[in-house]
Scaffold this motif. Sequence first.
Motif, PDB file in Angstrom:
ATOM      1  N   LEU A  87      -3.551  11.799  -2.193  1.00  0.00           N
ATOM      2  CA  LEU A  87      -4.328  12.792  -1.549  1.00  0.00           C
ATOM      3  C   LEU A  87      -4.654  14.019  -2.134  1.00  0.00           C
ATOM      4  CD1 LEU A  87      -2.674  11.874   2.003  1.00  0.00           C
ATOM      5  CD2 LEU A  87      -4.772  11.010   1.071  1.00  0.00           C
ATOM      6  N   ILE A 120       0.604   5.670  -0.267  1.00  0.00           N
ATOM      7  CA  ILE A 120      -0.001   6.914  -0.102  1.00  0.00           C
ATOM      8  C   ILE A 120       0.938   7.933  -0.551  1.00  0.00           C
ATOM      9  CG2 ILE A 120      -1.350   8.737   1.543  1.00  0.00           C
ATOM     10  CD1 ILE A 120      -1.818   6.462   3.457  1.00  0.00           C
ATOM     11  N   SER A 142      -6.428   6.586  -7.596  1.00  0.00           N
ATOM     12  CA  SER A 142      -6.444   6.086  -6.296  1.00  0.00           C
ATOM     13  C   SER A 142      -7.254   4.894  -6.622  1.00  0.00           C
ATOM     14  CB  SER A 142      -7.364   6.510  -5.142  1.00  0.00           C
ATOM     15  OG  SER A 142      -6.564   7.685  -4.635  1.00  0.00           O
ATOM     16  N   SER A 143      -6.753   3.448  -6.183  1.00  0.00           N
ATOM     17  CA  SER A 143      -7.403   2.283  -6.757  1.00  0.00           C
ATOM     18  C   SER A 143      -6.483   1.139  -6.319  1.00  0.00           C
ATOM     19  CB  SER A 143      -7.282   2.206  -8.170  1.00  0.00           C
ATOM     20  OG  SER A 143      -7.959   1.002  -8.615  1.00  0.00           O
ATOM     21  N   PRO A 170      -6.158  12.209  -7.338  1.00  0.00           N
ATOM     22  CA  PRO A 170      -7.143  11.241  -6.663  1.00  0.00           C
ATOM     23  C   PRO A 170      -7.725  10.203  -7.234  1.00  0.00           C
ATOM     24  CG  PRO A 170      -7.005  13.452  -5.793  1.00  0.00           C
ATOM     25  CD  PRO A 170      -6.193  13.549  -6.986  1.00  0.00           C
ATOM     26  N   ARG A 223      -2.447  -1.067  -2.786  1.00  0.00           N
ATOM     27  CA  ARG A 223      -3.375  -0.111  -2.679  1.00  0.00           C
ATOM     28  C   ARG A 223      -2.947   1.148  -2.927  1.00  0.00           C
ATOM     29  NH1 ARG A 223      -8.565  -0.555  -2.918  1.00  0.00           N
ATOM     30  NH2 ARG A 223      -8.642  -2.370  -1.343  1.00  0.00           N
ATOM     31  N   THR A 251      -3.237   5.329  -2.619  1.00  0.00           N
ATOM     32  CA  THR A 251      -4.214   6.454  -2.332  1.00  0.00           C
ATOM     33  C   THR A 251      -3.419   7.591  -2.354  1.00  0.00           C
ATOM     34  OG1 THR A 251      -5.158   5.117  -0.632  1.00  0.00           O
ATOM     35  CG2 THR A 251      -5.536   7.198  -0.417  1.00  0.00           C
ATOM     36  N   ARG A 285       0.779  -1.059   0.050  1.00  0.00           N
ATOM     37  CA  ARG A 285       0.045   0.048  -0.143  1.00  0.00           C
ATOM     38  C   ARG A 285       0.779   1.071  -0.320  1.00  0.00           C
ATOM     39  NH1 ARG A 285      -4.321   0.252   3.720  1.00  0.00           N
ATOM     40  NH2 ARG A 285      -4.432  -2.056   3.597  1.00  0.00           N
TER      41      ARG A 285
END
Lengths: 111, 113
Positions: free
Chosen positions: B113, B12, B89-90, B86, B109, B111, B10
């Motif tokens: 922002l 971000i 994101s998937s 954004p 994952r 994400t 994951r």
Amino acid sequence: AQRVTQPEKLLSVFKGAPVELKCNYSYSGSPELFWYVQYSRQRLQLLLRHISRESIKGFTADLNKGETSFHLKKPFAQEEDSAMYYCALSSGGTSYGKLTFGQGTILTVHP
Amino acid sequence: GAVVSQHPSRVICKSGTSVKIECRSLDFQATTMFWYRQFPKQSLMLMATSNEGSKATYEQGVEKDKFLINHASLTLSTLTVTSAHPEDSSFYICSAILLGTQYFGPGTRLTVL
């Protein structure tokens, strides 16, 4: 364009009951059809493919070209069968390996 | 059995930055790998086919300049999401074929922002 349709988003059965997950496809040529399964917190894995004509974990699926269907069946569902099931199609040839997935069916087997 | 790994699991990131996702075949060589995208509660959608030593082929509607794919070795394909937003994101999933069976990675994952 090829398309795979799984009409049931959710399917619930009791342990020991028969289960059938439906899959219909549209493709003008001769496709290769697959069922993939994803257990909770695990990666997607192959369950069975139509060319193998085998039974895996008690599941079978028969390709019906007339009805363009590839339904997955099991005569006696078990709790450990609870998972997300995807039907997928590969057109083969130059598109070998490229998969078109259905929307998936979440199967829940209750004790 | 054949194992496909992905890194990171994951990530971000901030909007406008680029993110690289790695896909490795751990115990076999894969001249072809595939990248899929999965939106929440939706199915997997094939994005592109990664070919070792040559350019990736992208599915219709997938921006090749946004989703850069490099398959520099027989065990590694990378997907770089450039200038992420954004809407990128998937859940990104890769796969590789061994002896006619497609093996999937655990997914990444993303994400933004």
